[in-house]
Scaffold this active site. Sequence first.
Site, PDB file in Angstrom:
ATOM      1  CB  ALA A 103     -22.992 -29.429 -14.001  1.00  0.00           C
ATOM      2  N   GLY A 142     -30.586 -34.470 -17.547  1.00  0.00           N
ATOM      3  CA  GLY A 142     -29.470 -33.556 -17.746  1.00  0.00           C
ATOM      4  C   GLY A 142     -29.512 -32.401 -16.773  1.00  0.00           C
ATOM      5  CG  ASN A 143     -26.262 -30.435 -15.575  1.00  0.00           C
ATOM      6  OD1 ASN A 143     -25.727 -29.524 -16.168  1.00  0.00           O
ATOM      7  ND2 ASN A 143     -25.668 -31.622 -15.386  1.00  0.00           N
ATOM      8  NE  ARG A 144     -31.827 -23.887 -15.882  1.00  0.00           N
ATOM      9  CZ  ARG A 144     -32.449 -23.042 -15.108  1.00  0.00           C
ATOM     10  NH1 ARG A 144     -33.134 -23.481 -14.076  1.00  0.00           N
ATOM     11  NH2 ARG A 144     -32.379 -21.761 -15.345  1.00  0.00           N
ATOM     12  CB  SER A 145     -23.700 -27.031 -16.769  1.00  0.00           C
ATOM     13  OG  SER A 145     -22.431 -26.530 -17.095  1.00  0.00           O
TER      14      SER A 145
END
Length: 418
Positions: free
Chosen positions: A293, A226-229
Amino acid sequence: MESYGGPVAEVRGETGRDVDKPKVVLGVSGGIAAYKACELLRRLTESGHDVRVVPTASALHFVGAATWSALSGKPVSTEVWDDVHEVPHVRIGQQADLVVVAPATTDLLAKAAHGLADDLLTNTLLTARCPVVFAPAMHTEMWEHPATRENVATLRRRGAVVIEPAVGRLTGVDTGKGRLPDPAEIFEVCRRVLARGVREPDLTGRHVVVSAGGTREPLDPVRFLGNRSSGKQGYALARTAAARGARVTLIAANSALPDPAGVDVVSVGTAVQLREAVLEAASDADAVVMAAAVADFRPAVYAAGKIKKKDDREPEPITLVRNPDILAEISAERARAGQVVVGFAAETDDVLANGRAKLKRKGCDLLVVNEVGERKTFGSEENEAVVLGADGSETPVAHGPKEALAETVWDLVAERLR
Ligand code: CTP
């Protein structure tokens, strides 16, 4: 101190300190959701607004005059015959900076659309020259009835912001569209409409699609890449567009944020799901803003069972494959002529040069370029960016709240739609 602030507001009124506060008329019509307007009133007074509550006689069946009076610190009347010497049926509307009707019943919408004036609230709606927000709440059948549809269309055409009701539990055990949105979110619409002042809601009649959040690409049933958005910028875009009158579809990838009022939220998980949802919503959209994102890669293999560690062996490397580039795809194949496509670019170095190259590569009309890093942008309340246009334009947006950037994006989109 009493948290509802009624007595405090009254004292301020006597000493004249209310003078500079924005004047809000909170109209309440007769629906079960009237009790939720107490929360809206509290938010408005506590954030420094001078609020006058004007209920209809039917509204008082649900919440009494004493409650409205105590919470607002002002007298409450439903009719034009009280305090006639002050000409309230004209003065209240004339002096208002914003009129918000929550809940707005189908009967109230009909009266407003046809210019009837048989009580204080309908008189106030006719004398107000400020922005007007209606937050309808009713049963689905009533909301979908052609009479209501036409009245809502009339009010929107005249410049009012009519918030789409939420989908959910209605008065009884039934569910459907017609629920009053969360008062905190109606408050957010009011805040934005007030900030715009007398400017018309310039996205009325437009359908806009916003993607938000960050995609998650599963490795096995319990793990993902995943990502931090946080989704905050995308949600700010959706809220702002709704306050400017647009029909908004928000494609939300793994965001924990509350649904904005009047916005149709579609929840997705992966980049492939996001692509499907965006393509479907974009088919009749005037603008698409890709604030999500999106993971560029996903694991080539999804393990149906949890991947276990093996004591005597090194872990298997994870092989990745490319995800579709949604922004490039919708830019290349516009679903309709004149559709405006906006991308976001998060860059860590050579921000402007990389932004220009990316704008060209993706083929969108506008690219919002911001610098990211450990403590910048992701999850924060603020943002700083430059919006690059395919026409060579460059619009800097100073460091500030994400809604300020959202306003600039919609200004640039509205310019291109005109
Ligand atoms: N985006 C997309 N589909 C993808 C990846 C990104 O639609 N598979 C969109 C994002 O929503 C964003 C824009 O493209 O609006 C820019 O994303 P970014 O990840 O910065 O661009 P990349 O092309 O991945 O460039 P790079 O990773 O080289 O910086």
